[in-house]
Design an enzyme around this catalytic site. Sequence first.
Site, short mmCIF file in Angstrom:
data_model
loop_
_atom_site.label_atom_id
_atom_site.label_comp_id
_atom_site.label_asym_id
_atom_site.label_seq_id
_atom_site.Cartn_x
_atom_site.Cartn_y
_atom_site.Cartn_z
N SER A 137 56.21 36.86 43.74
CA SER A 137 55.30 36.11 44.01
C SER A 137 56.03 34.69 43.57
O SER A 137 56.61 34.71 42.44
CB SER A 137 54.01 36.46 43.09
OG SER A 137 53.24 35.20 42.73
N TYR A 150 51.44 39.04 34.88
CA TYR A 150 51.86 39.17 36.22
C TYR A 150 53.16 38.30 36.57
O TYR A 150 54.12 38.90 37.12
CB TYR A 150 50.57 38.75 37.23
CG TYR A 150 50.61 38.81 38.57
CD1 TYR A 150 50.89 39.91 39.28
CD2 TYR A 150 51.08 37.50 39.28
CE1 TYR A 150 50.85 40.13 40.52
CE2 TYR A 150 51.15 37.77 40.70
CZ TYR A 150 51.15 38.86 41.52
OH TYR A 150 51.39 38.89 42.89
P1 NAP Z 1 46.06 44.33 47.51
O1 NAP Z 1 45.41 44.18 48.85
O2 NAP Z 1 45.27 44.64 46.39
O3 NAP Z 1 46.90 45.88 48.03
C1 NAP Z 1 47.56 46.27 46.82
C2 NAP Z 1 48.16 47.44 47.25
O4 NAP Z 1 49.10 47.92 46.25
C3 NAP Z 1 47.29 48.81 47.62
O5 NAP Z 1 47.76 49.29 48.78
C4 NAP Z 1 47.16 49.67 46.31
O6 NAP Z 1 47.10 50.97 46.57
C5 NAP Z 1 48.73 49.30 46.01
N1 NAP Z 1 48.80 49.72 44.52
C6 NAP Z 1 48.54 49.28 43.44
N2 NAP Z 1 48.74 49.99 42.24
C7 NAP Z 1 49.64 51.07 42.66
C8 NAP Z 1 50.27 52.33 42.33
N3 NAP Z 1 50.21 52.38 40.96
N4 NAP Z 1 50.85 53.00 43.02
C9 NAP Z 1 50.92 52.84 44.50
N5 NAP Z 1 50.14 52.03 44.89
C10 NAP Z 1 49.51 50.95 44.30
O7 NAP Z 1 47.15 43.15 47.34
P2 NAP Z 1 48.00 42.17 48.17
O8 NAP Z 1 47.75 41.07 47.93
O9 NAP Z 1 48.31 43.07 49.57
O10 NAP Z 1 49.35 42.60 47.44
C11 NAP Z 1 50.59 43.33 47.71
C12 NAP Z 1 51.71 42.77 46.90
O11 NAP Z 1 51.98 41.20 47.30
C13 NAP Z 1 51.69 42.80 45.42
O12 NAP Z 1 52.88 43.17 44.76
C14 NAP Z 1 51.37 41.37 44.92
O13 NAP Z 1 51.72 41.29 43.57
C15 NAP Z 1 51.99 40.55 46.11
N6 NAP Z 1 51.57 39.30 46.11
C16 NAP Z 1 50.21 39.06 46.65
C17 NAP Z 1 49.98 37.85 46.78
C18 NAP Z 1 48.40 37.31 47.47
O14 NAP Z 1 48.04 36.21 47.44
N7 NAP Z 1 47.85 38.33 48.10
C19 NAP Z 1 50.57 36.63 46.34
C20 NAP Z 1 51.75 36.83 46.07
C21 NAP Z 1 52.25 38.34 45.82
P3 NAP Z 1 45.81 51.73 46.57
O15 NAP Z 1 44.63 50.72 46.94
O16 NAP Z 1 45.86 52.90 47.49
O17 NAP Z 1 45.58 52.08 45.16
#
Ligand code: NAP
Length: 242
Positions: A137, A150
């Site tokens: 991130s 985080y």
């Molecule tokens: P999201 O929609 O909340 O999705 C998170 C995913 O992670 C879900 O599929 C969830 O699975 C899975 N997950 C969480 N804990 C887990 C565990 N213990 N074991 C296996 N799976 C797990 O979030 P997102 O925005 O797509 O984020 C994806 C990645 O991008 C993350 O690493 C996040 O930190 C990074 N990121 C996101 C943003 C943003 O603005 N959205 C910015 C920077 C970085 P379940 O729902 O099946 O539990």
Amino acid sequence: MVALVTGASGGIGRAAAIDLANHGVNVICNYNTNRDGAEETLGMILNNGGTGAIIRADVSDEDSVNRMFIKIRKVYKRIDILVNNAGIIQDRFLITMSPKNFTDVMKTNIEGCFYCTREALRLMCSNKSGSIINIASTSGITGQEGQANYSASKGAVISFTKSIAKEYAKKGIRANVVAPGFIKTNMTKVNKVLLVDKYLSFIPQERFGEPEEVANAITFLASDKASYITGKVLTVDGGLIM
Ligand code: NAP
């Protein structure tokens, strides 16, 4: 080509799984709690003529990850691409942050990345090739108020990835980071402390990103088009940090 995408039940993980499948990769879609979401992702892959499967594992739990890899080894015998995407936030200002807020985030975001990478590397080393893409991130580079836990976890993902890149380059394995800025997913919807709208004015492109725009970067780094790129951090953030 076989890929494992962790956290593929929605958001960036879903977009990455679909895009890799659209490029001919057989994609194993990991989920933890949201089986329906993972099935939806797989349905989209199959509807586009791709191939894949879903698999449950809690990446923060070593035994759970090991069980997932036992199944993967049995069925596929290989992993060509690993996308460590699973991640959580527990945003709090530091004086109200509990040890559990801190360790939960570290366990999923960096320990999860460690467990999955170690198992995938064992398969990749025997094939002498592979591409690992870890999702960090921009917070892991610049730090972010309300996100000490985080940001620390994502900073760790970056240095972890650089170490892996150095350690396994001679085995034909590349490791890179994609560092998104603000992307429209459930994660940013529930982000109450940061009130992300306040950050719109800091983004030169004046909009939040789409999960598919992050997926494009992941697919590029996974592909042979990135054959001479390893140990790098690619930000996908509309110019938020430069
Ligand atoms: P999201 O929609 O909340 O999705 C998170 C995913 O992670 C879900 O599929 C969830 O699975 C899975 N997950 C969480 N804990 C887990 C565990 N213990 N074991 C296996 N799976 C797990 O979030 P997102 O925005 O797509 O984020 C994806 C990645 O991008 C993350 O690493 C996040 O930190 C990074 N990121 C996101 C943003 C943003 O603005 N959205 C910015 C920077 C970085 P379940 O729902 O099946 O539990």
